[in-house]
Design an enzyme around this catalytic site. Structure first.
Site, PDB file in Angstrom:
ATOM      1  N   GLY A   1      60.422  17.043  36.825  1.00 52.35           N
ATOM      2  CA  GLY A   1      59.634  18.065  37.410  1.00 52.35           C
ATOM      3  C   GLY A   1      58.946  18.025  36.290  1.00 52.35           C
ATOM      4  O   GLY A   1      58.919  17.502  35.428  1.00 52.35           O
ATOM      5  N   PRO A   2      58.399  19.575  36.419  1.00 58.84           N
ATOM      6  CA  PRO A   2      57.909  19.843  35.397  1.00 58.84           C
ATOM      7  C   PRO A   2      58.320  19.450  34.004  1.00 58.84           C
ATOM      8  O   PRO A   2      59.448  19.781  33.485  1.00 58.84           O
ATOM      9  CB  PRO A   2      57.476  21.391  35.206  1.00 58.84           C
ATOM     10  CG  PRO A   2      58.104  21.505  36.875  1.00 58.84           C
ATOM     11  CD  PRO A   2      58.916  20.663  37.178  1.00 58.84           C
TER      12      PRO A   2
ATOM     13  N   THR B   1      62.827  22.105  32.864  1.00 62.87           N
ATOM     14  CA  THR B   1      62.846  22.461  33.465  1.00 62.87           C
ATOM     15  C   THR B   1      64.776  21.746  33.573  1.00 62.87           C
ATOM     16  O   THR B   1      65.372  22.781  34.472  1.00 62.87           O
ATOM     17  CB  THR B   1      62.021  22.423  34.470  1.00 62.87           C
ATOM     18  OG1 THR B   1      62.196  20.524  34.717  1.00 62.87           O
ATOM     19  CG2 THR B   1      61.166  22.745  35.117  1.00 62.87           C
TER      20      THR B   1
ATOM     21  N   LYS C   1      65.583  18.218  33.088  1.00 68.41           N
ATOM     22  CA  LYS C   1      66.341  17.221  33.432  1.00 68.41           C
ATOM     23  C   LYS C   1      66.911  16.104  32.626  1.00 68.41           C
ATOM     24  O   LYS C   1      68.201  15.981  32.557  1.00 68.41           O
ATOM     25  CB  LYS C   1      64.806  16.466  33.423  1.00 68.41           C
ATOM     26  CG  LYS C   1      64.315  17.214  34.489  1.00 68.41           C
ATOM     27  CD  LYS C   1      62.427  15.729  34.707  1.00 68.41           C
ATOM     28  CE  LYS C   1      61.993  16.189  33.237  1.00 68.41           C
ATOM     29  NZ  LYS C   1      60.946  17.141  32.992  1.00 68.41           N
TER      30      LYS C   1
ATOM     31  N   HIS D   1      37.169  48.343  31.729  1.00 70.54           N
ATOM     32  CA  HIS D   1      37.528  46.329  31.982  1.00 70.54           C
ATOM     33  C   HIS D   1      38.621  46.875  32.636  1.00 70.54           C
ATOM     34  O   HIS D   1      39.181  45.489  34.023  1.00 70.54           O
ATOM     35  CB  HIS D   1      36.955  44.754  31.000  1.00 70.54           C
ATOM     36  CG  HIS D   1      37.249  44.096  31.371  1.00 70.54           C
ATOM     37  ND1 HIS D   1      36.506  42.970  32.062  1.00 70.54           N
ATOM     38  CD2 HIS D   1      38.507  42.912  32.219  1.00 70.54           C
ATOM     39  CE1 HIS D   1      36.900  42.043  32.641  1.00 70.54           C
ATOM     40  NE2 HIS D   1      37.427  41.695  32.559  1.00 70.54           N
ATOM     41  N   GLU D   2      39.772  46.685  31.661  1.00 67.24           N
ATOM     42  CA  GLU D   2      41.091  46.471  31.949  1.00 67.24           C
ATOM     43  C   GLU D   2      41.242  47.547  33.826  1.00 67.24           C
ATOM     44  O   GLU D   2      42.367  48.171  33.870  1.00 67.24           O
ATOM     45  CB  GLU D   2      41.958  47.163  30.799  1.00 67.24           C
ATOM     46  CG  GLU D   2      41.654  45.148  30.251  1.00 67.24           C
ATOM     47  CD  GLU D   2      42.477  44.216  30.360  1.00 67.24           C
ATOM     48  OE1 GLU D   2      42.640  44.015  31.580  1.00 67.24           O
ATOM     49  OE2 GLU D   2      41.389  43.395  29.815  1.00 67.24           O
TER      50      GLU D   2
ATOM     51  N   HIS E   1      40.947  46.501  36.730  1.00 69.94           N
ATOM     52  CA  HIS E   1      41.874  45.662  36.751  1.00 69.94           C
ATOM     53  C   HIS E   1      43.018  46.347  37.301  1.00 69.94           C
ATOM     54  O   HIS E   1      43.420  46.025  39.045  1.00 69.94           O
ATOM     55  CB  HIS E   1      42.432  44.288  35.601  1.00 69.94           C
ATOM     56  CG  HIS E   1      41.239  43.037  35.524  1.00 69.94           C
ATOM     57  ND1 HIS E   1      40.533  42.144  36.626  1.00 69.94           N
ATOM     58  CD2 HIS E   1      41.059  43.201  34.458  1.00 69.94           C
ATOM     59  CE1 HIS E   1      39.931  41.442  36.068  1.00 69.94           C
ATOM     60  NE2 HIS E   1      40.690  41.910  34.651  1.00 69.94           N
TER      61      HIS E   1
ATOM     62  N   ASP F   1      38.564  35.721  33.778  1.00 69.47           N
ATOM     63  CA  ASP F   1      38.543  35.505  35.014  1.00 69.47           C
ATOM     64  C   ASP F   1      37.960  34.814  35.854  1.00 69.47           C
ATOM     65  O   ASP F   1      38.684  34.149  37.295  1.00 69.47           O
ATOM     66  CB  ASP F   1      37.854  37.199  35.266  1.00 69.47           C
ATOM     67  CG  ASP F   1      39.184  38.246  34.623  1.00 69.47           C
ATOM     68  OD1 ASP F   1      40.633  38.507  34.617  1.00 69.47           O
ATOM     69  OD2 ASP F   1      38.466  39.427  33.712  1.00 69.47           O
TER      70      ASP F   1
END
Length: 682
Positions: free
Chosen positions: A239-240, A243, A245, A462-463, A466, A537
């Site tokens: 797993g990543p 997480t 383990k 710009h924001e 979005h 972006d």
């Protein structure tokens, strides 16, 4: 201290002292015996020095048996046996170092020739019967001075070998040159128990079921063996990072109540040839002696990488020898002992196929990133030690942190406590958790960053672009807040709350791409020119468009075809899996897909140009706005399924982002279709 605590302490069992053998004690004992022999065997200890007159009187009484002249300057005087019966020699017999065969007296004389003439004269005048002999001797300290250089050389050699073997200050296994091939595994048994249990592991329900069955097998083997079942050889936790383990392995150690050997894959690797294989043999030998037992190897990819790939070290590869020995120990002749191997890695794609097959690692347990319900459980675990205020909404925090691992959530809780302490609060509030998420995901707020008014206006539009596009698209993620306060490497950010989807449809991906292009489209629409602020972006949508065409097969011209290789073998190839003509078609499809969504974003912003301007002006005034402000300007989203429980108290900058606040981290988890938190950066 209370009475109960005193009784509790008194009832604690006394920890019995355990004798631990150290090989260096043998060196110390041998050295002490040599010194003791030289010391106690020396005649100097039992002898008394005589003056000239005392020496002459002793000779005249005819009690001397022999005179030994040592090194031409000292006379050792030996008495006759019957002389020791006289009263005047009684003190000599009472000495603890008395030995009648050793010299009783020592007389230091001057010139040897005169001393010999004097002895001859006394012998003839008094009719004496003593003998005279000559010898050469060395003292104890002279003998030590001869051995000292060799002792120093041996000590330096041992020190250097200990350093080369990676030994620490202790004398445990692997610490000495003679134990370099011993395993470095840390043993947890009845004397050193692990306190972690499955109750401490939030989420990971599927993974816990798998390992619980292994624990149950070790506790009740008859339940399975009476039906003909066999104990599994091993389980691989994949797993990543972050997480849980290793935490799951600790819980197995705490629940199993059997000897548990824990070590890392790098502990097998050493500079000496053959050490890794030797340590593997010793590890399994120790585990077999204490069976049933469990071996946990963390980061097994350090020794378990596929053999024969990118190997430029020649025929004798130490890592491959270690892996071969591990394969033999896990499934070879004479491996019938009840030893289970647990291993953890986040690089399962690079592991050797022989290691992954059934019979070695019978089970591969995937420990995935937690979903919303699991994140809620993890939050509840990590907020236990915190002093919480009643306004903290754990369910909302779980919704706002998609893509966060258990380690990330633990970091959020700790950062929230630090933020609250920095503000001199008596409890951790909900806003402190929001500030902590901002700090971790977006970066540290930079209030002193020099930005011109023109740049600030460009960032605001710009924001706002979005926010406007995402608000009007059905499948775009709902907006939480927009800010133009610089954080980390970003000049502004838009925060979203994406849905956690198992599969993603084409329309959903296109809407998210269109929303990501809303910032650059707003710049083009309002100012008639574009800037470099849309770098993140463009990077995101280019990767997304390439994935749609080359991986997910969502292109009509290319058809239902994918060039994705899940085995990871394509990483080692220098050629592409498609022709040059196909490569041109792919590039054309990517460009057309992005340009279509860019024109779509321009069309949406043109239709809502007035609202876009109002939103940007409000953002310039407040610097931080929330979804409630978008509702006032753009109206409610007609396709929203359930209202967002966004907590907003004030819209003033100093209330939302305090002067001493440290909020979100820069290398944020960009929006994608895998459930990660979305943060659009300028």
């Amino acid at each position: 201290m209370s009475k109960d605590n005193n009784n509790k302490n008194n009832n604690k069992p006394f920890k019995e002292f355990k004798f631990k053998f150290n090989f260096y004690w043998i060196y110390g004992i041998l050295f002490a015996l040599i010194i003791g022999y030289q010391f106690f065997n020396s005649s100097d200890l039992a002898s008394t020095n005589l003056t000239e007159n005392e020496f002459v009187e002793l000779l005249k009484e005819d009690d001397v048996k022999n005179i030994v002249i040592v090194n031409d300057d000292v006379a050792k005087i030996y008495l006759k046996d019957e002389a020791f019966e006289k009263a005047k020699f009684k003190k000599l017999k009472e000495s603890p170092f008395f030995n009648k065969n050793e010299a009783a007296y020592i007389h230091e004389f001057g010139e040897l020739g005169k001393f010999q003439e004097k002895l001859d004269q006394l012998k003839s005048e008094n009719s004496l019967s003593f003998d005279t002999s000559y010898t050469n001797e060395t003292s104890i300290w002279e003998g030590l001075s001869l051995w000292l250089p060799f002792l120093i050389i041996i000590a330096i050699w041992i020190f250097i070998m200990r350093r080369m073997s990676g030994a620490g200050s202790g004398g445990g296994p692997g610490g000495q040159i003679f134990n370099i091939g011993k395993s470095k595994a840390k043993l947890f048994d009845q004397d050193q128990k692990v306190q972690t249990s499955f109750k401490d592991v939030a989420g990971l329900e599927g993974a816990k079921e798998e390992v619980q069955e292994i624990v149950d097998f070790l506790k009740n083997p008859d339940k399975y063996t009476k039906l003909g079942g066999k104990i599994p050889k091993g389980a691989l936790l994949v797993g990543p990072p972050g997480t849980g383990k290793t935490l799951l392995a600790k819980a197995v150690a705490g629940e199993a109540k059997v000897p548990f050997f824990s070590l890392s894959g790098s502990d097998f690797v050493e500079m000496f040839v053959g050490v890794g294989a030797s340590r593997v043999r010793d590890l399994f030998k120790q585990a077999a002696q204490k069976s049933p037992s469990i071996i946990f190897i963390d980061e097994i990819d350090a020794i378990g990488r596929a053999r024969g790939k990118n190997s430029f070290t020649g025929g004798n590869d130490e890592r491959e020898n270690t892996l071969n020995q591990l394969l033999t120990e896990m499934d070879g002749f004479g491996t019938d002992t009840n030893v289970i191997v647990l291993a953890a890695t986040n690089r399962a794609d690079v592991l050797d196929k022989a290691l992954m097959r059934a019979g070695r690692f019978d089970r591969q347990i995937y420990v995935d990133l937690p979903d919303m319900n699991e994140r809620k459980e993890i939050f509840q675990v990590h907020i236990r030690p915190l002093k919480m205020d009643s306004d903290v909404d754990v369910e909302f925090l779980a919704k706002q942190t998609p893509g966060f691992s258990g380690a990330d959530i633990a970091n959020v809780c700790n950062e929230a406590a630090l933020v609250a302490a920095r503000k001199n609060k008596k409890a951790v509030h909900h806003q402190d958790f929001l500030d902590a998420v901002d700090r971790i995901v977006g970066g540290l707020e930079k209030k002193n960053k020099i930005i011109t008014q023109k740049e600030k206006r460009t960032i605001a539009f710009h924001e706002a672009g979005h926010a406007t596009v995402s608000w009007t698209l059905e499948h775009a993620a709902p907006l939480v807040k927009v800010t133009i306060v610089p954080r980390g490497q970003s000049l502004g950010a838009a925060w979203y709350l994406p849905e956690e989807r198992m599969i993603v449809q084409t329309e959903q991906m296109l809407d998210e791409m269109c929303a990501a292009l809303g910032g650059r489209a707003a710049e083009q629409l309002i100012f008639g020119k574009i800037s470099t602020g849309a770098l993140s972006d463009l990077e995101k949508i280019t990767k997304q468009a390439r994935a749609m065409i080359t991986i997910y097969g969502l292109s009509e011209k290319l058809g239902n075809i994918t060039y994705y290789d899940s085995s990871g073998q394509s990483d080692y190839n220098f050629s592409k899996p498609y022709s040059e003509e196909t490569a041109k078609l792919i590039d054309k499809e990517i460009s057309e897909l992005i340009e279509t969504q860019y024109k779509r974003a321009l069309k949406i912003l043109s239709d809502h140009k007035e609202e876009l301007t109002t939103l940007a002006e409000l953002l310039l005034e407040k610097e931080v706005i929330f979804s409630d402000d978008l509702v006032k300007i753009l109206g409610e989203r007609p396709f929203i399924k359930e209202p967002l429980a966004v907590k907003k108290e004030e819209t003033k900058k100093e209330d939302i982002i305090p002067e001493d606040s440290t909020e979100t981290s820069a290398n944020q988890k960009d929006v994608n279709n895998e459930g990660e938190i979305s943060t659009e950066l300028v």
